[in-house]
Design a protein around this motif. Structure first.
Motif, PDB file in Angstrom:
ATOM      1  N   ALA A 268     -19.939 -18.238 -28.950  1.00  0.00           N
ATOM      2  CA  ALA A 268     -19.611 -18.387 -27.529  1.00  0.00           C
ATOM      3  C   ALA A 268     -19.112 -19.802 -27.233  1.00  0.00           C
ATOM      4  O   ALA A 268     -18.214 -19.993 -26.416  1.00  0.00           O
ATOM      5  CB  ALA A 268     -20.835 -18.059 -26.670  1.00  0.00           C
TER       6      ALA A 268
ATOM      7  N   PHE B 256     -15.459 -20.603 -25.764  1.00  0.00           N
ATOM      8  CA  PHE B 256     -15.330 -21.403 -24.547  1.00  0.00           C
ATOM      9  C   PHE B 256     -14.317 -22.521 -24.753  1.00  0.00           C
ATOM     10  O   PHE B 256     -13.414 -22.728 -23.933  1.00  0.00           O
ATOM     11  CB  PHE B 256     -16.697 -21.989 -24.185  1.00  0.00           C
ATOM     12  CG  PHE B 256     -16.697 -22.855 -22.963  1.00  0.00           C
ATOM     13  CD1 PHE B 256     -16.921 -22.324 -21.706  1.00  0.00           C
ATOM     14  CD2 PHE B 256     -16.496 -24.235 -23.081  1.00  0.00           C
ATOM     15  CE1 PHE B 256     -16.931 -23.133 -20.576  1.00  0.00           C
ATOM     16  CE2 PHE B 256     -16.504 -25.044 -21.956  1.00  0.00           C
ATOM     17  CZ  PHE B 256     -16.716 -24.495 -20.699  1.00  0.00           C
TER      18      PHE B 256
ATOM     19  N   GLU C 239     -21.790 -20.544 -19.257  1.00  0.00           N
ATOM     20  CA  GLU C 239     -21.019 -19.431 -19.818  1.00  0.00           C
ATOM     21  C   GLU C 239     -21.628 -18.939 -21.127  1.00  0.00           C
ATOM     22  O   GLU C 239     -21.705 -17.740 -21.387  1.00  0.00           O
ATOM     23  CB  GLU C 239     -19.563 -19.858 -20.033  1.00  0.00           C
ATOM     24  CG  GLU C 239     -18.677 -18.679 -20.402  1.00  0.00           C
ATOM     25  CD  GLU C 239     -17.194 -19.023 -20.372  1.00  0.00           C
ATOM     26  OE1 GLU C 239     -16.751 -19.709 -19.419  1.00  0.00           O
ATOM     27  OE2 GLU C 239     -16.489 -18.602 -21.300  1.00  0.00           O
ATOM     28  N   VAL C 240     -22.081 -19.878 -21.954  1.00  0.00           N
ATOM     29  CA  VAL C 240     -22.678 -19.478 -23.238  1.00  0.00           C
ATOM     30  C   VAL C 240     -23.964 -18.684 -22.988  1.00  0.00           C
ATOM     31  O   VAL C 240     -24.211 -17.654 -23.617  1.00  0.00           O
ATOM     32  CB  VAL C 240     -22.947 -20.713 -24.120  1.00  0.00           C
ATOM     33  CG1 VAL C 240     -23.804 -20.359 -25.324  1.00  0.00           C
ATOM     34  CG2 VAL C 240     -21.626 -21.331 -24.559  1.00  0.00           C
TER      35      VAL C 240
ATOM     36  N   GLU D 273     -24.699 -16.886 -20.391  1.00  0.00           N
ATOM     37  CA  GLU D 273     -24.371 -15.551 -19.886  1.00  0.00           C
ATOM     38  C   GLU D 273     -23.836 -14.653 -20.980  1.00  0.00           C
ATOM     39  O   GLU D 273     -24.196 -13.487 -21.078  1.00  0.00           O
ATOM     40  CB  GLU D 273     -23.333 -15.665 -18.766  1.00  0.00           C
ATOM     41  CG  GLU D 273     -23.984 -15.834 -17.405  1.00  0.00           C
ATOM     42  CD  GLU D 273     -22.981 -15.616 -16.277  1.00  0.00           C
ATOM     43  OE1 GLU D 273     -22.790 -16.572 -15.515  1.00  0.00           O
ATOM     44  OE2 GLU D 273     -22.393 -14.515 -16.188  1.00  0.00           O
ATOM     45  N   ARG D 274     -22.981 -15.217 -21.824  1.00  0.00           N
ATOM     46  CA  ARG D 274     -22.401 -14.409 -22.894  1.00  0.00           C
ATOM     47  C   ARG D 274     -23.454 -13.913 -23.858  1.00  0.00           C
ATOM     48  O   ARG D 274     -23.391 -12.796 -24.354  1.00  0.00           O
ATOM     49  CB  ARG D 274     -21.397 -15.251 -23.681  1.00  0.00           C
ATOM     50  CG  ARG D 274     -20.015 -15.232 -23.117  1.00  0.00           C
ATOM     51  CD  ARG D 274     -19.040 -15.518 -24.230  1.00  0.00           C
ATOM     52  NE  ARG D 274     -17.712 -15.698 -23.687  1.00  0.00           N
ATOM     53  CZ  ARG D 274     -16.612 -15.375 -24.352  1.00  0.00           C
ATOM     54  NH1 ARG D 274     -16.707 -14.882 -25.571  1.00  0.00           N
ATOM     55  NH2 ARG D 274     -15.437 -15.553 -23.818  1.00  0.00           N
TER      56      ARG D 274
ATOM     57  N   GLY E 257     -26.578 -12.274 -21.325  1.00  0.00           N
ATOM     58  CA  GLY E 257     -26.211 -11.377 -20.238  1.00  0.00           C
ATOM     59  C   GLY E 257     -26.847 -11.776 -18.917  1.00  0.00           C
ATOM     60  O   GLY E 257     -26.693 -11.091 -17.922  1.00  0.00           O
TER      61      GLY E 257
END
Length: 502
Positions: A193, A197, A300-301, A303-304, A307
């Motif tokens: 991730a 990104f 972002e990491v 969430e990826r 989840g």
RNA sequence: GACCCGGUAGCUCAACUGGUAGAGCAGCGGACUUUUAAUCCGCAGGUCGUGGGUUCGACGCCCACCCGGGUCACCA
């Protein structure tokens, strides 16, 4: 290992190994053609309840449970996808093949073929028509009794819990604990991730030397090694920084590296002597840009990979929340340390450090005292994500002075869960200023600070060719993985953590 | 580096104020052709982390050391 050093359990397994060979069967096979994983097999049977056989499957894995009943034997096989029950029956297999069942042990790798059916108690099971021993386990795995729970997870009644053996024999830990493999799968997802990104933002991933004639880019003691062909001492890198900035000079405007750094320090819950660091550099950016980038990256990491928008600190959920707090270094030291760094002299700093139960470092320069005070007074309070901004310049020899306040450097560190996760600055690109600052570091080193930075002439030469204004950031991948997986110790996110030799 | 806790069977753990090491699981032998922490009968399995010391006697007490975990100190 000689025979008399083996346990009686191992002896029994070797006797079975001999018995297998005596039957003309090779106990270590070359390959097995699988049609399904365990999970795929379960899915292939579906939820039919008509009692009819499902499709025939060929599955392979490690035996994790064995229940003999005379002329039948139930077993469970595990592969990375899950567990699947096997039903071996004398009538079906025949005398010869069924005799092999009696020579199996927990931990053996087997491959089986046969149709799926549902047992009287409702478990989807392979009615084994062909059985192949793929690899004999000569040493017993610490496999405890386990039972499948209603939700499909597996409950262990006895398992490998000794941390020393888990770290030293990670293979056994992983073989017995599927959920531990999950942690390392998540670690890989974190790295993926992070790459996605940065790749998506036009950064170029590079690899720079780990073996270096000079080390630099951080304050730390290095590992030293001997390069025989050059008859010279080399160092294992402590940071990627100086090489990545050379690449910015070379016109790679956005660059990053994910790699191992090595620091010759003790180890504890948060530190392993070799650890994985992300460093990224962006031309024409300053530390404000890197701050925004860092927050976006961590969000972002997370969430990826998960989840969700939660991290975990020592088992406690930590929501990432709205925009993260930014707090000036000086304010935090005043708030938690009770010291105004603009006024306080060195004896006052020592007193404040001692007041917190720590011992002020003997003969330490002011920079190290400030650093120490921050660590003892402030860090543990920074649980929710906090950007500590604008560090004293003497702590930051590679950062530009703060616009409007040359006593400070344009630098931030991100703290989450009371530990540092990232460190960034507006990179110093004035070669003369850089030389002066590194020269000052050399003086500190001469005065006994063995973590002071070294002067790297080639790095200064690069800066003299002109480095654009640049923002740089470093982030500890192991620690980010700890926050994302909720593991409390870095040893639980590093497959083979450093230990004393056995 | 300092302090605290721990190291007993393959695994998980017991063993009282010091009395000579035990259980469950795993293993071995037997019974058992739909069990699932299978069950039943029987058996075996230990340099009690290492080395000293105290004691008639040490797993337990004392000293030193080794290894691990935790806390603190330091680096991310």
């Amino acid at each position: 290992m000689s025979a008399d050093e083996r346990s009686f359990v191992e002896e029994a397994r070797r006797e079975k190994l001999d018995a297998v060979r005596a039957r003309g069967i090779a106990p270590f096979a070359y390959r097995f053609e699988r049609s399904h994983t365990a999970a795929e097999a379960l899915a292939a049977y579906g939820d039919r309840t008509d009692g009819a056989d499902g499709p025939a499957v060929a599955v392979a894995g490690r035996l994790v449970a064995l229940r003999g009943h005379g002329k039948t034997t139930f077993a469970h096989l595990a592969d990375p996808s899950g567990r699947l029950q096997l039903y071996c029956k004398l009538d079906v297999l025949g005398e010869d093949a069924y005799a092999l069942v009696g020579l199996l042990d927990l931990g053996d790798h087997v491959g089986v073929r046969g149709p799926l059916f549902r047992t009287r108690t409702g478990e989807v099971t392979v009615r084994v028509e062909q059985l192949e021993l793929l690899a004999k386990a000569l040493r017993p795995l610490p496999l405890g009794k386990a039972a499948a729970k209603e939700d499909g997870s597996v409950e262990h009644f006895s398992e490998l819990s000794d941390p020393e053996q888990r770290y030293r024999q990670r293979y056994a830990d992983l073989a017995v604990h599927p959920e531990r493999r999950e942690t390392f799968a998540k670690r890989a997802a974190v790295v993926r991730a992070v790459r996605a990104f940065l790749d998506g933002r036009g950064y170029l991933e590079v690899e720079t030397p780990i073996l270096q004639p000079l080390y630099g880019g951080a304050s730390a003691r290095p590992f030293v090694t001997r390069y025989r062909a050059l008859d010279a001492d080399f160092y294992l890198r402590i940071a990627d920084e100086l090489y990545l900035k050379r690449l910015i000079v070379g016109g790679i405007d956005r660059v990053y590296e994910i790699g191992k750094d090595f620091r010759n320090e003790g180890m504890d819950r948060l530190h392993n002597p070799e650890f994985t660091m992300l460093e990224c550099y962006q031309a024409y950016a300053d530390y404000g840009d890197m701050l925004a980038l860092t927050e976006a990256l961590v969000r972002e990491v997370t969430e990826r990979v998960t989840g969700g928008v939660e991290l975990h600190v020592r088992g406690t959920p930590l929501p990432l929340g709205p925009a993260w707090r930014r707090a000036p270094f000086l304010e935090l030291v005043a708030e938690h340390g009770g010291v105004d760094l603009r006024q306080a002299d060195d004896p006052r700093l020592r007193q404040a450090i001692a007041a917190r139960g720590a011992e002020p470092e003997e003969g330490a320069a002011r920079g190290r005292l400030i650093d120490q005070l921050f660590k003892v007074a402030v860090e543990s309070h920074l649980v929710a994500p906090t950007f500590v901004v604008d560090y004293p310049i003497e702590l930051s020899p590679l950062a530009k002075p703060k616009r409007g306040d040359p006593a400070l450097a344009e630098r931030f560190e991100l703290f989450i869960g009371g530990a540092e996760l990232a460190n960034a600055f507006s990179e110093l690109n004035d070669p003369d200023d850089q030389r002066a600052r590194l020269t000052a570091q050399t003086a500190l080193r001469a005065a006994g600070d063995d973590e002071a930075q070294t002067l790297d002439e080639d790095f200064l030469r690069a800066l003299e060719y002109g480095m654009p204004p640049t923002g740089g950031m470093g982030l500890g991948i192991d620690r980010l993985t700890m926050l994302i997986t909720g593991e409390r110790s870095i040893r639980d996110v590093v497959l083979f953590p450093a230990l004393r030799p056995e």
